[in-house]
Design a protein around this motif. Sequence first.
Motif, PDB file in Angstrom:
ATOM      1  N   LYS A 289      -4.940   1.169 -12.202  1.00 20.55           N
ATOM      2  CA  LYS A 289      -6.091   1.564 -13.035  1.00 20.55           C
ATOM      3  C   LYS A 289      -6.137   0.773 -14.342  1.00 20.55           C
ATOM      4  O   LYS A 289      -7.203   0.498 -14.878  1.00 20.55           O
ATOM      5  CB  LYS A 289      -6.020   3.062 -13.350  1.00 20.55           C
ATOM      6  CG  LYS A 289      -6.629   3.933 -12.261  1.00 20.55           C
ATOM      7  CD  LYS A 289      -6.593   5.385 -12.690  1.00 20.55           C
ATOM      8  CE  LYS A 289      -6.148   6.277 -11.529  1.00 20.55           C
ATOM      9  NZ  LYS A 289      -5.589   7.557 -11.986  1.00 20.55           N
TER      10      LYS A 289
ATOM     11  N   PRO B 174      -0.459   1.334  -3.637  1.00 21.96           N
ATOM     12  CA  PRO B 174      -0.664   0.808  -5.001  1.00 21.96           C
ATOM     13  C   PRO B 174       0.078  -0.505  -5.228  1.00 21.96           C
ATOM     14  O   PRO B 174      -0.433  -1.407  -5.901  1.00 21.96           O
ATOM     15  CB  PRO B 174      -0.110   1.918  -5.904  1.00 21.96           C
ATOM     16  CG  PRO B 174       0.649   2.831  -5.034  1.00 21.96           C
ATOM     17  CD  PRO B 174       0.090   2.694  -3.646  1.00 21.96           C
TER      18      PRO B 174
ATOM     19  N   TRP C 257      -0.541   4.126  -8.982  1.00 23.69           N
ATOM     20  CA  TRP C 257      -1.982   3.930  -9.156  1.00 23.69           C
ATOM     21  C   TRP C 257      -2.350   3.797 -10.623  1.00 23.69           C
ATOM     22  O   TRP C 257      -3.372   3.217 -10.953  1.00 23.69           O
ATOM     23  CB  TRP C 257      -2.757   5.085  -8.520  1.00 23.69           C
ATOM     24  CG  TRP C 257      -2.734   5.032  -7.013  1.00 23.69           C
ATOM     25  CD1 TRP C 257      -2.098   5.887  -6.172  1.00 23.69           C
ATOM     26  CD2 TRP C 257      -3.376   4.053  -6.185  1.00 23.69           C
ATOM     27  NE1 TRP C 257      -2.289   5.498  -4.868  1.00 23.69           N
ATOM     28  CE2 TRP C 257      -3.078   4.382  -4.844  1.00 23.69           C
ATOM     29  CE3 TRP C 257      -4.170   2.937  -6.441  1.00 23.69           C
ATOM     30  CZ2 TRP C 257      -3.533   3.628  -3.778  1.00 23.69           C
ATOM     31  CZ3 TRP C 257      -4.632   2.182  -5.367  1.00 23.69           C
ATOM     32  CH2 TRP C 257      -4.316   2.530  -4.060  1.00 23.69           C
TER      33      TRP C 257
END
Lengths: 258, 322
Positions: B184, B50, B180
Amino acid sequence: MTGLTANGLTVRFGGRAVLDRVDVACSPGKVTALLGPNGAGKSTLLACLAGLRAPDDGTATLDGTGILALDRRERGRRIGLLPQTPDVHWDIDVATLVELGRFPHRAGWGRSPADAVAVERAIAATDIAALRDRVVTTLSGGERSRVLLARVLAGEPAWLLADEPLASLDPAHQLDVLAVLKAAASAGAGVVVVLHDLNHALHVADDVVLLRDGRVVAAGPVEAVLTEARIAETYGVATEIGTARDGSRFVVALGRIG
Amino acid sequence: MSVARFSLLLTLAIVAAAALSLIAGKVWVPFDAWRATDPRWLIIAELRLPRTVLAIIIGAALGLSGAAMQGYLRNPLADPGLFGVSAGAALGAVLSLYFGFAVSALVLPAFALAGAAGTMLILALLAGRSGSLIVFALAGVIVSSVAGSLTALAISVAPTPFAVSEIVTWLMGALTDRSWDDVKIALPLVALGGVMIAATARSLDALTLGEAAARSMGVDPARLQWLIVGGVGLCIGASVAAAGIIGFVGLMVPHMVRRVVGGRPSATLLPSALGGALLLLLADIACRAIPTVSELRLGIAMALLGGPFFLWLLASMRRTLA
């Protein structure tokens, strides 16, 4: 009604009328020179005719349609403007700059054969083929002025508007630019050009619009409008208009009046 | 070099740098440990991956925003930071920390975006629909300085030393411990901003000839302004939300890109996005790999790189102007 016209055009800056009920009619296939002393409203009039400035009153029309009612791109295709300041902000080569003139014709990213043809024609008309790969910011003033003119021609406009295109050019380059304008008019385009030097007007113009303090002093064919009396009235300068050996006319300033 | 060729090269370099980014750090994870059964895989899947993806997204957003701003203002020294959008986004983020709202993952990004959007709105109202560049740039400088002062005010009246330390840490900018969830949030916002900026490409080219010529060719100055403000606002708002203030990427990258692909603004957009991603990836790897007591902050590293670069740029421009 064909042509580029101003009808009762009025523009005010802070209460002062820069243009005061100006009526002008420019014809296709002719060079129309806008003349007048500093502050007469020439550049403002040109900006209105190009659709860059909304007048406070009156309208500018192209073939009977209001300039401001035209779609931006369509206006860009029909009217090409060479602004007074010869801005080029990035180091780009001559061919790339001339191609920018195709902006109003291009919808997507692609480059059509018509684009290439128009660019080559503009490069040929302004005689800049030798400069093609040069970076614009390295050109001399004379070279740059021809390149910027080529950009306008590449758009293949029916009308070519130029705001003092001869400023800071030497006589040879002035003649080059005037020849390109004249050729564009001969090819059918309407040319409207703001000039300072009356000799340039005598050299290139078919029609003349004389402005003073935002009003039209006189308008019509160059030989009828540019008389010693009118020049005295407009500029406050005594002149003598003569005829050169080749039959062309010239004007000499004798002194200020009053 | 052509734009396509340069972009391909940059993409390959990003892939290589991304691989290095997954390997490098306090714990080195070589390729033979890249299996779901290896305990070190967790480091890659939940921390390095990430972080790497976020570095690419934010680097691209910063590089693209810089190229768009420079094209729009026709000034190689322009940067989203100058424009007040970064400062506005940071003020939003700092306020959320100050009020202790940063308990939910969504509050801080929402505040940062609100800060960026608020800055954009003020700019649009100040500059009006005229599309005047001078008014716009001046408005940006003023908004930027006011946002900076308000941020300083928030720090000076922070209730606890803990809040002060949190705010200061935030302002330094970093990609440490991002998840993550941050990806997003950032990805869709940056993507939308990127699409808006891409839509301005040809108008930016026309602007090379100055405002009057561009308008005469059919460029709509109001539409262009909204797309730039919106696109840059989304990119910068999302970047600041995810990583704090990381400066100078938008200044340095377009400048280097221009040397390769030339000055045409539209040609600099994609390579600047890719170059920004590459620069931030490499800088983040260096921050992790350089042995210091605690990890070097990415925002500080970029400022240490960017400050001298900016001065060198100014000095070389002075030489040209003289």
